[in-house]
Design a protein around this motif. Structure first.
Motif, short mmCIF file in Angstrom:
data_model
loop_
_atom_site.label_atom_id
_atom_site.label_comp_id
_atom_site.label_asym_id
_atom_site.label_seq_id
_atom_site.Cartn_x
_atom_site.Cartn_y
_atom_site.Cartn_z
N ASP A 1 0.82 -1.20 0.00
CA ASP A 1 0.00 0.00 0.00
C ASP A 1 0.86 1.26 0.00
OD1 ASP A 1 -2.40 1.21 -0.23
OD2 ASP A 1 -3.01 0.96 1.86
N SER B 1 -0.58 4.39 -1.25
CA SER B 1 -1.48 5.18 -0.42
C SER B 1 -0.65 5.95 0.61
CB SER B 1 -2.46 4.27 0.33
OG SER B 1 -3.78 4.51 -0.07
N LEU B 2 0.18 5.21 1.33
CA LEU B 2 1.09 5.83 2.30
C LEU B 2 2.41 5.08 2.22
CD1 LEU B 2 1.68 7.75 4.72
CD2 LEU B 2 1.01 5.86 6.21
N PRO C 1 -11.40 11.50 -7.58
CA PRO C 1 -12.62 12.30 -7.43
C PRO C 1 -12.37 13.72 -6.91
CG PRO C 1 -13.03 10.08 -6.68
CD PRO C 1 -11.56 10.16 -7.01
N SER C 2 -11.44 13.88 -5.98
CA SER C 2 -11.32 15.24 -5.44
C SER C 2 -10.72 16.21 -6.45
CB SER C 2 -10.55 15.25 -4.12
OG SER C 2 -9.24 14.85 -4.29
N PHE D 1 -5.68 6.49 -10.49
CA PHE D 1 -5.56 5.93 -9.13
C PHE D 1 -6.08 4.51 -8.98
CE2 PHE D 1 -9.57 6.11 -6.57
CZ PHE D 1 -10.43 6.59 -7.54
N PRO E 1 2.50 10.67 6.59
CA PRO E 1 1.07 10.94 6.48
C PRO E 1 0.76 12.42 6.23
CG PRO E 1 1.70 10.43 8.75
CD PRO E 1 2.86 10.07 7.89
N GLY E 2 0.08 12.68 5.12
CA GLY E 2 -0.33 14.05 4.82
C GLY E 2 0.81 15.01 4.55
N ILE F 1 -1.34 -6.05 3.17
CA ILE F 1 -2.13 -4.81 3.13
C ILE F 1 -2.19 -4.26 1.72
CG2 ILE F 1 -2.37 -2.45 3.98
CD1 ILE F 1 -1.34 -3.28 6.60
N ARG G 1 -10.63 -0.41 -3.15
CA ARG G 1 -11.21 0.77 -3.78
C ARG G 1 -12.54 0.37 -4.41
NH1 ARG G 1 -9.06 3.37 -0.74
NH2 ARG G 1 -7.34 4.82 -0.97
N GLU G 2 -13.58 1.07 -3.98
CA GLU G 2 -14.93 0.77 -4.46
C GLU G 2 -14.97 0.66 -5.99
OE1 GLU G 2 -17.49 0.03 -2.71
OE2 GLU G 2 -17.26 0.93 -0.72
N GLU H 1 -14.95 0.93 8.23
CA GLU H 1 -13.79 1.76 8.50
C GLU H 1 -13.81 2.99 7.62
OE1 GLU H 1 -10.56 -1.06 8.09
OE2 GLU H 1 -10.45 -1.20 10.27
N VAL H 2 -13.06 3.99 8.01
CA VAL H 2 -13.11 5.25 7.30
C VAL H 2 -12.43 5.14 5.94
CG1 VAL H 2 -12.57 7.68 7.37
CG2 VAL H 2 -13.04 6.48 9.50
N THR H 3 -11.23 4.61 5.95
CA THR H 3 -10.44 4.64 4.70
C THR H 3 -10.45 3.28 4.02
OG1 THR H 3 -8.40 3.99 5.77
CG2 THR H 3 -8.91 6.32 5.67
N ILE I 1 -0.65 2.52 6.88
CA ILE I 1 -1.93 3.06 6.43
C ILE I 1 -3.06 2.83 7.44
CG2 ILE I 1 -2.62 0.94 5.18
CD1 ILE I 1 -3.10 4.55 3.89
N ASN J 1 -7.36 4.82 10.25
CA ASN J 1 -8.53 4.36 11.01
C ASN J 1 -8.29 4.34 12.51
OD1 ASN J 1 -10.41 3.79 8.87
ND2 ASN J 1 -9.04 2.10 8.29
N TRP K 1 -5.79 9.08 12.95
CA TRP K 1 -5.43 10.21 12.10
C TRP K 1 -6.64 10.94 11.51
CZ3 TRP K 1 -1.03 7.54 8.78
CH2 TRP K 1 0.11 7.39 9.58
N PHE L 1 -14.26 8.45 0.90
CA PHE L 1 -13.86 7.09 0.51
C PHE L 1 -14.95 6.34 -0.27
CE2 PHE L 1 -10.75 8.46 3.54
CZ PHE L 1 -9.58 8.07 2.92
N GLY M 1 -17.27 9.05 -5.02
CA GLY M 1 -18.27 9.55 -5.97
C GLY M 1 -17.71 10.73 -6.75
N LEU M 2 -18.30 11.01 -7.90
CA LEU M 2 -17.75 12.07 -8.76
C LEU M 2 -18.44 13.42 -8.58
CD1 LEU M 2 -16.81 10.33 -12.15
CD2 LEU M 2 -15.30 11.07 -10.30
N THR N 1 -5.54 16.48 2.61
CA THR N 1 -5.08 15.64 3.71
C THR N 1 -4.20 16.46 4.66
OG1 THR N 1 -4.95 13.89 2.07
CG2 THR N 1 -3.98 13.43 4.20
N PRO N 2 -4.46 16.42 5.97
CA PRO N 2 -3.63 17.22 6.89
C PRO N 2 -2.25 16.58 7.11
CG PRO N 2 -5.29 15.99 8.11
CD PRO N 2 -5.56 15.73 6.65
N PRO N 3 -1.20 17.39 7.17
CA PRO N 3 0.14 16.88 7.50
C PRO N 3 0.15 16.43 8.97
CG PRO N 3 0.23 19.11 6.54
CD PRO N 3 -1.20 18.83 6.90
N VAL N 4 0.16 15.13 9.16
CA VAL N 4 -0.10 14.57 10.49
C VAL N 4 1.00 14.88 11.50
CG1 VAL N 4 -0.49 12.41 11.75
CG2 VAL N 4 -1.61 12.78 9.56
#
Lengths: 425, 425
Positions: free
Chosen positions: A36, A39-40, A128-129, A181, A238-239, A375, A379-380, A423-425, B64, B68, B71, B268, B271-272, B287-290
């Motif tokens: 991964d 991603s990171l 998307p973003s 991506f 991260p970030g 890991i 991705r949907e 999960e969020v991500t 990564i 979850n 972060w 996550f 969507g477009l 994304t925030p710099p962690v």
């Protein structure tokens, strides 16, 4: 020898001319196969000491004096090192803000410069973003623009012709991800950029999934603008801050809408009328977060040392190997390939699709299932995305991950997991 | 006892109820008196271990998975802690981007909401880049607004009446620094905000020189929007991320122009079509710099523990003491006070003016001159700005700095230095 064997993978690992780089990363968990890095990116071993130096010496001991002792120019110095990776001049790249904010700044500048032209082109495979940012800019400019998204006929790639069909003399801006991506489809940067220019459009490439993974030559392709993140193949953490590129001759004409503190010509004069800085600095906004900025440097140095052509060679060996194993053992189980087979159009990750992709990912990650945690990124809706980081991914890891993919479906091990997106991500 | 004596200062230090906090910062250089915490706060001793944990465990080991495991919500969690310092609700504050970018986002949203109103009000004492941002927004909105800057009659403060005189029913937005960066003049937040609201204007306070230094009560003052940095009195480290506040009932109406990755409702899902997140998250961009985000937390925790009223009490004792010494020994030497004498209108720094301020600063900083390095900020054209951080500045340091200011002028020690502005900051 059978390619689907641990021994075959080990032999490739032994012959790998970049094998020493694996040891330069903190990947010590024997129960983990980390696919991964797209991603990171993993933690370079040099980074903790570098950050300790920033915290203890630069911040703790030298305090405010460090602004004169390296901080003020650091965004430019690291930008110049990233420039080497993407075929740009040292004064054409700077580290700043996030990818979102950089896309906002440059796309705003481009649309302003292209007044009278109303078409913005991207594609449905873009992150998307990047599309959100463009939608926001259309709102900002009062709905004077229309956004056209090239469609993918095969769900993973978009031909030059599909982009060309949208181009006309009303085209203001085209923005695409160099490497897509989900599928890792890689655009033909030179041809697309040329076609866009023939219609008078400006071209902005998002290099987030390309930088550090594939050779990029912005100058040779005469690219106008580019952005990218540093937390994937640049292993900035991260970030970590993003970067932006503006071709030298465009820097004077293009303006950021964010007339910020660090983009001013001489912020410490404290004048009350904004004058943009000369050159690439004008695209800075506020004070850069120095910890997250400095963390970018160690892996960028490694990538420059290893050389992008060598990295590309290893990346293709790894993805070719994974795709060969896919045909050998995964396709027969109902897996589908979501990444181009032609190496010329492939970045450094591989998407493998399955209708049970979400639960398969859960089973890969849970080390209680097959003894090791693999890991990937889910991705949907059905992508198992396997990131190949040439500096540290091994052939053996790819072999082991493939074995797990095989067994999880063959033995229906994914059925122990829920399809709920918890999960969020 | 003579207030101009080391013993007097020592007795105050001994009686200081917050004296234990000094030991919680890395200020071990016996040759240094650091009076620049209002530019870059000192390093809390808890921070290196916290960042080591982020690097080694969260990034290096969990990779990564940490998105979850803490972060993803960290910007909100630290925002909620900052909310306690500024009299806001936990869901009204979030950590994001830089102060410049946050001002851009909120002021854009405000001007969009106030369509039809053309006046933007600030003042000539405001931090220049806040003015730059507004100039940029006027350009962005097509020169439909005019910016009026309240003038200062005494060069250090602006009365409520001077702001009120500019207010009318065409006023879209008023943005001021709660504590002014050169003079430390502190506005009467409640009255100004009320007056702005009476005219239908929106009020945006920049808290950069206020947060962690003086009590702020945004809810009690019914403030619409606020921004602030975290690298001054919040000791978050160089360029640490900024924060923003939007009053709960305004969050739905106000929109950021940067439709970014982390401000989307469910990034996550990929969507477009952009849908802004609910609540304060919609004001995030990328994304925030962690690393730089996490570094903010240790000192925010300390400030909440110490309590802003206790901090204010100590801050006023320190600035009152410095001002008393100023009258006793510095004024007779040609120094002038650039900070309000009325404590109700004073933040936590003190500006002392002198026509030779630049060279005096050089002499203060050079420890070869008087044995210790005293670090203030020079601010054009004639300000020696002495930052008082209540958690770690001591009465003895103020006494010693005053002795140096006295001797440098009395003995003309500044004449060994050049007036050339040879450093960036």
């Amino acid at each position: 020898m059978d390619i689907f064997s641990a021994k075959y993978a080990q032999e490739f690992d032994e012959r790998d001319p970049l094998k020493l780089y694996r040891k330069k990363f903190e990947l010590n968990d024997a129960d983990l196969i980390y696919l991964d890095g797209n991603s990171l990116g993993a933690l370079p071993k040099a980074t903790p000491d570098r950050i300790k130096q920033v915290i203890d010496k630069e911040w703790g001991y030298r305090l405010i004096r460090s602004w004169n002792e390296g901080w003020y120019d650091r965004s430019q110095k690291i930008g110049a090192k990233i420039a080497q990776l993407i075929g740009a001049q040292p004064d054409e790249v700077i580290v700043a803000d996030s990818t979102s904010v950089n896309l906002f700044k440059l796309a705003y500048g481009a649309l302003k410069l292209q007044k009278g032209r109303s078409k913005i082109i991207s594609d449905q495979l873009n992150f998307p973003s990047d599309i959100y940012l463009l939608q926001g800019l259309i709102d900002l400019f009062g709905q004077k623009h229309k956004l056209e998204l090239a469609k993918s006929s095969d769900g993973m790639s978009i031909s030059n012709e599909e982009i060309e069909a949208l181009l006309d003399d009303d085209t203001a801006l085209v923005t695409l991800s160099h490497v897509v991506f989900k599928s890792a489809y890689m655009y033909d940067m030179k041809t697309i950029t040329e076609r866009v220019h023939e219609h008078g459009g400006l071209m902005l490439w998002d290099l987030s999934h390309a930088v550090g993974a594939v050779p990029v030559n912005l100058n040779a392709c005469n690219v106008d603008m580019a952005i990218g993140c540093t937390y994937k193949y640049l292993n900035g953490g991260p970030g970590s801050l993003a970067f932006l590129y503006v071709r030298k001759d465009l820097q004077e004409k293009l303006n950021s809408p964010i007339w910020g503190w660090f983009g001013e010509d001489n912020p410490f004069e404290f004048g009350l009328d904004y004058r943009p800085a000369q050159g690439i600095r004008k695209f800075l906004a506020g004070t850069p977060p120095v910890l997250s900025l400095t963390a970018i440097e160690p892996a960028v140095d490694m990538l420059n040392e290893a050389g992008m052509n060598n990295i590309r060679e290893k990346s293709l060996s790894l993805t070719n190997y994974l795709i060969a194993l896919f045909y050998e053992v995964l396709q027969p189980l109902g897996y589908r390939l979501g990444t181009p087979t032609d190496p010329a159009y492939r970045g450094s990750h591989v998407s493998i699709k399955h209708q049970e992709a979400y639960r398969i990912c859960k089973a890969l990650i849970d080390k209680n299932v097959l003894g090791k945690s693999v890991i990937p990124d889910f991705r949907e809706p059905d992508n198992i995305r396997l990131g190949i980081t040439p500096l540290y991914t091994t052939f053996s890891e790819i072999f082991e991950a493939t074995v797990q993919l095989q067994r999880i479906v063959k033995e229906k091990l994914y059925t122990h997991f829920s399809t709920a997106r918890d999960e969020v991500t």
